[in-house]
Design a protein around this motif. Structure first.
Motif: not given
Length: 198
Positions: A45, A47, A85, A87-90, A109
């Protein structure tokens, strides 16, 4: 000092005052990165927002055949972030690798959210930075769909004027979606047009 480059990056938008600079210096993480060191892989992710103080990075993806496709470059005074990635933490769908020895500053973040809440200026500054990056990627998408290889190369020179002599042909060709041999041919043709030779 490298931190001065980070401060200066905001001067194009809303310059920071001394308390804002002090807080940013306290929270931004300075890192020295070796050539070919990867700072984000496809299974991680994103970060951080990353500011490049010195050096150069590529954002790339590897296809099912193991071929690398360069999507974006970031050199001095550029920001790199994989927005989806982050903002969605995917997991990221791309990798970020240093092409040269580099110095970066990374803002996590939680710290970015802190800056947004504490100093409205950061919210406005980063909005412009992200919008600029988004516009660049939008233009790149249009170039891939509707431009010739020569037009894409000229657009590359316009967007990354300092990189044409620093990057190997293989890296630029990967970004343009052509072979290094075809890139050499395009460069030769452009040179001939410029000098008036046929």
């Amino acid at each position: 000092m490298s931190i001065d480059k980070l401060f200066a990056s905001f001067n194009k938008y809303l310059p920071l005052d001394e308390p804002e600079k002090a807080d940013l210096q306290e929270r931004a993480i300075e890192r020295r990165i070796k050539r070919r060191q990867i700072i984000l892989t496809e299974d991680e992710v994103c970060r951080h927002y990353t500011f490049v103080a010195d050096g150069c990075f590529k954002v790339f993806q590897v296809d099912t055949k193991g071929v690398e496709h360069n999507l974006q470059f970031a050199a001095e005074n550029d920001w790199i972030m994989i927005i989806d990635s982050f903002y969605s933490e995917k997991k990221s769908k791309v990798n970020i690798e240093a092409i040269e020895p580099s110095t970066i500053f990374q803002i996590s973040r939680p710290d970015l959210i802190y800056f947004f809440r504490t100093y409205p200026k950061f919210d406005r500054n980063f909005r412009v930075i992200v919008e600029t990056r988004f516009a660049e990627l939008e233009n790149r998408l249009l170039q891939i769909v509707s431009s010739t290889a020569e037009e894409r190369y000229l657009a590359f020179l316009h967007q990354y004027p300092a990189l044409s002599q620093r990057l190997p042909n293989t890296q630029i060709a990967s970004y343009l979606g052509i072979t290094p041999e075809f890139l050499s041919k395009i460069r030769k043709e452009i040179s001939q047009k410029t000098t008036g030779h046929s």
